[in-house]
Scaffold this motif. Structure first.
Motif, mmCIF file in Angstrom:
data_model
loop_
_atom_site.group_PDB
_atom_site.id
_atom_site.type_symbol
_atom_site.label_atom_id
_atom_site.label_comp_id
_atom_site.label_asym_id
_atom_site.label_seq_id
_atom_site.Cartn_x
_atom_site.Cartn_y
_atom_site.Cartn_z
ATOM 1 N N ASP A 246 48.747 37.622 55.692
ATOM 2 C CA ASP A 246 47.471 37.764 54.991
ATOM 3 C C ASP A 246 46.863 39.145 55.192
ATOM 4 O OD1 ASP A 246 47.598 35.133 54.113
ATOM 5 O OD2 ASP A 246 46.565 34.369 55.896
ATOM 6 N N ASP A 247 47.328 39.889 56.181
ATOM 7 C CA ASP A 247 46.765 41.200 56.456
ATOM 8 C C ASP A 247 46.992 42.136 55.263
ATOM 9 O OD1 ASP A 247 45.695 43.095 58.728
ATOM 10 O OD2 ASP A 247 47.344 44.176 57.778
ATOM 11 N N GLY A 248 45.929 42.815 54.881
ATOM 12 C CA GLY A 248 46.023 43.758 53.773
ATOM 13 C C GLY A 248 45.793 43.148 52.408
ATOM 14 N N LYS A 249 45.771 41.818 52.307
ATOM 15 C CA LYS A 249 45.484 41.194 51.009
ATOM 16 C C LYS A 249 44.022 41.441 50.633
ATOM 17 C CE LYS A 249 48.855 37.413 50.665
ATOM 18 N NZ LYS A 249 49.721 37.708 51.792
ATOM 19 N N VAL A 250 43.782 41.520 49.331
ATOM 20 C CA VAL A 250 42.434 41.733 48.818
ATOM 21 C C VAL A 250 42.045 40.514 47.984
ATOM 22 C CG1 VAL A 250 40.920 43.235 47.491
ATOM 23 C CG2 VAL A 250 42.848 44.219 48.743
ATOM 24 N N PHE A 251 40.878 39.955 48.290
ATOM 25 C CA PHE A 251 40.388 38.778 47.586
ATOM 26 C C PHE A 251 39.198 39.173 46.707
ATOM 27 C CE2 PHE A 251 42.676 37.265 51.230
ATOM 28 C CZ PHE A 251 43.375 36.162 50.748
ATOM 29 N N PHE A 252 39.265 38.774 45.443
ATOM 30 C CA PHE A 252 38.266 39.159 44.450
ATOM 31 C C PHE A 252 37.479 37.927 44.014
ATOM 32 C CE2 PHE A 252 41.924 41.927 44.122
ATOM 33 C CZ PHE A 252 41.377 43.198 44.081
ATOM 34 N N CYS A 253 36.165 38.092 43.892
ATOM 35 C CA CYS A 253 35.317 37.032 43.339
ATOM 36 C C CYS A 253 34.600 37.575 42.118
ATOM 37 C CB CYS A 253 34.299 36.557 44.382
ATOM 38 S SG CYS A 253 33.307 35.150 43.806
ATOM 39 N N HIS A 254 34.682 36.857 40.995
ATOM 40 C CA HIS A 254 34.035 37.252 39.753
ATOM 41 C C HIS A 254 33.071 36.146 39.325
ATOM 42 C CE1 HIS A 254 37.696 39.976 38.554
ATOM 43 N NE2 HIS A 254 37.091 40.363 39.654
ATOM 44 N N VAL A 255 31.810 36.509 39.101
ATOM 45 C CA VAL A 255 30.795 35.566 38.624
ATOM 46 C C VAL A 255 30.276 36.082 37.287
ATOM 47 C CG1 VAL A 255 28.651 34.370 39.131
ATOM 48 C CG2 VAL A 255 30.139 35.069 41.010
ATOM 49 N N ALA A 256 30.408 35.263 36.239
ATOM 50 C CA ALA A 256 30.001 35.675 34.893
ATOM 51 C C ALA A 256 28.573 35.209 34.631
ATOM 52 C CB ALA A 256 30.961 35.103 33.851
ATOM 53 N N TYR A 257 27.592 36.053 34.972
ATOM 54 C CA TYR A 257 26.198 35.741 34.690
ATOM 55 C C TYR A 257 25.865 35.917 33.214
ATOM 56 C CZ TYR A 257 25.501 36.093 39.762
ATOM 57 O OH TYR A 257 25.566 35.917 41.111
ATOM 58 N N HIS A 258 26.614 36.802 32.556
ATOM 59 C CA HIS A 258 26.321 37.182 31.170
ATOM 60 C C HIS A 258 27.609 37.797 30.630
ATOM 61 C CE1 HIS A 258 24.749 39.923 28.007
ATOM 62 N NE2 HIS A 258 23.843 38.987 27.824
ATOM 63 N N PRO A 259 27.835 37.725 29.304
ATOM 64 C CA PRO A 259 29.067 38.335 28.777
ATOM 65 C C PRO A 259 29.245 39.793 29.178
ATOM 66 C CG PRO A 259 28.049 36.977 27.096
ATOM 67 C CD PRO A 259 27.087 37.002 28.251
ATOM 68 N N GLU A 260 28.143 40.508 29.376
ATOM 69 C CA GLU A 260 28.235 41.908 29.777
ATOM 70 C C GLU A 260 27.906 42.117 31.251
ATOM 71 O OE1 GLU A 260 25.799 44.250 27.234
ATOM 72 O OE2 GLU A 260 27.157 44.089 25.515
ATOM 73 N N ARG A 261 27.709 41.038 31.956
ATOM 74 C CA ARG A 261 27.400 41.149 33.382
ATOM 75 C C ARG A 261 28.271 40.195 34.186
ATOM 76 N NH1 ARG A 261 22.525 38.754 36.924
ATOM 77 N NH2 ARG A 261 23.148 39.698 38.898
ATOM 78 N N VAL A 262 29.385 40.726 34.669
ATOM 79 C CA VAL A 262 30.272 39.970 35.557
ATOM 80 C C VAL A 262 30.208 40.646 36.926
ATOM 81 C CG1 VAL A 262 32.619 39.182 35.983
ATOM 82 C CG2 VAL A 262 31.758 39.331 33.626
ATOM 83 N N GLN A 263 29.562 39.967 37.856
ATOM 84 C CA GLN A 263 29.433 40.541 39.193
ATOM 85 C C GLN A 263 30.754 40.383 39.934
ATOM 86 O OE1 GLN A 263 25.958 39.385 41.360
ATOM 87 N NE2 GLN A 263 26.744 40.114 43.311
#
Length: 456
Positions: A246-263
């Motif tokens: 698991d070392d070095g892996k990158v975990f991404f979280c995407h939250v779509a608040y709006h079509p033009e706003r994905v945190q």
């Protein structure tokens, strides 16, 4: 209910009344920043003297020297809206009057000023569910009599948040918890589509997808066993148990608040494994060229550490002629490092030395830890090259007190480092004198007491 931000900007146009002079206009230009999907209100406040009359007000958008009218207001004929494709039907305007333009003052406080010679005219533009295309410069204008048009400009910037990057440290076989957003109080994530991804070597794969009012869907990934993945409170990603891979892996979280706003957030994982260390003596063979050697082995450690030898409790910085150093570094299929360092005793003189080794390794909190092996006392006569030996081990207290044996201590360096102390001494004596003493030690201990103590 979807939570929105309300941004407002008051742009003040001050018109002081000075007898015998034309009125001067003071404009204050502001910049408003908003997130896609937010509601924004732009407000211009115009302190109008009683001798001045407002004929008409107007909101326009000015980009690249091109003016697009949004709406006008006339005191008699009311409000007229122009075609504004960028905002569609998600905008409106309003005109109001107050006794004063102080935003912090209530209407009651405004009435208390008996010397007030002007009233405040507020002209507002309300934009709902803004998009990036609404970014630009907006102009509010007041057509007055007898002083002509008074105007001010406001810059609106609609932009999504930058991707946030984090590093998460965890010990081997522990539970790794990664929050999707750092500020969990700002939004109720259950109202928005969310997904977790894992990345490695430039590739990304989906791990979990969560839609509002629906159960989480776990995806099969070639990078991570789905049985180790779960969503926790506030959609925190939980992985158990952690592995070296698991070392070095990158975990991404995407939250779509709006079509033009994905945190978006990304978290890089660092895994640490505590090492095992041992030291042992390999005797030479009589009648052969094989020399005795002392080996230090470090196992089950991650990331890769470094080894340091101590001879007579002093760091071996330079290699003496009577000692040769051989180093072997390996990494097994699970990712653990194993380091083996061997000191070969090849001198022609008698050797009476204390050997130990230390492992310096990285650990949690950007700290460097130091774990040392037991000490070995070697007495070797190169001329006789005797191979028979006896060994015994003595154990000292875990509390070192004022012990002068730093090589027997596990220490850390860095911020807030912990310290753990232990001491193990193993003494090995090679030579005919000690052979005879050790053979009778258990039957006649007093006969060898003085002889053995001479080697300390």
């Amino acid at each position: 209910m979807e939570k929105r931000w309300l941004f407002s900007l008051f742009c003040l146009l001050s018109v002081p009344s000075v007898a015998g002079q034309s009125e001067d206009v003071i404009t204050q230009t502001e910049v408003v920043q908003a997130l896609p999907g937010a509601d924004v209100t732009l407000v211009c406040s115009f302190p109008k003297p009683h001798t001045t009359y407002i004929i008409q007000t107007q909101w326009s958008k000015t980009d690249d020297n091109q003016l697009t009218r949004i709406a006008v207001y006339h005191p008699l004929y009311g409000t007229h809206y122009f075609t504004f494709p960028e905002a569609s039907y998600n905008f409106s305007v309003s005109f109001s009057m107050r006794k004063c333009c102080d935003r912090d003052a209530t209407e009651a406080l405004c009435f208390r000023d008996p010397n007030a010679t002007s009233e405040c005219n507020q002209w507002a533009l309300h934009l709902k569910n803004v998009t990036v295309s609404l970014s630009g410069q907006y102009e509010c204008s007041f057509a007055t009599y007898p002083y002509g048009t008074k105007a001010a400009k406001i810059q609106l910037i609609v932009k999504a948040e930058e991707e946030q990057h984090y590093v998460k440290e965890v010990r081997l076989n522990q539970t790794l918890e990664i929050p999707c957003v750092e500020d969990t109080t700002s939004e109720n994530l259950s109202n928005y589509p969310l997904k977790w991804l894992v990345g490695e070597n430039g590739r990304k794969e989906e791990l979990v997808i969560k839609e509002p009012s629906c159960p989480a869907v776990y995806r099969n990934s070639s990078m991570l066993d789905r049985q180790r993945v779960r969503l926790g409170l506030n959609y925190t990603l939980k992985i158990f148990p952690t592995k070296i891979t698991d070392d070095g892996k990158v975990f991404f979280c995407h939250v779509a608040y709006h079509p033009e706003r994905v945190q978006k957030s990304s978290t890089t994982v660092r895994v640490f494994a505590y090492p095992e260390i041992s030291v042992r003596l390999q005797e030479g063979s009589a009648g052969t060229a094989q020399k005795p050697n002392v080996s230090c082995v470090v196992r089950k450690v991650f990331p890769k550490p470094s080894l340091v030898w101590y001879v007579d409790r002093a760091s071996l910085t330079e290699q003496p002629r009577e000692i040769a150093v051989e180093q072997e570094d390996l990494q097994d299929s699970e990712g653990f490092y194993q380091l083996r360092s061997t000191l070969v005793l090849q001198g022609t003189q008698q050797t009476h030395k204390i050997f130990s080794c230390a492992c310096l390794f990285s650990f949690l909190g950007n700290e460097t830890w130091n774990i040392s092996s037991e000490e070995i006392f070697v007495s070797f006569d190169n001329k006789s090259n005797e191979t028979s030996s006896k060994a015994f081990t003595t154990m000292a207290s875990e509390d070192l007190g004022n012990s002068a044996l730093p090589s027997a201590v596990v220490t850390t360096s860095g911020k807030g480092g912990k310290k753990k102390d232990f001491f193990i001494t193993q003494s090995i004596y090679v030579g005919s004198l000690l052979d005879r003493c050790l053979n009778v030690m258990y039957t006649e201990p007093d006969s060898c007491q003085g002889k053995v103590s001479m080697f300390y």
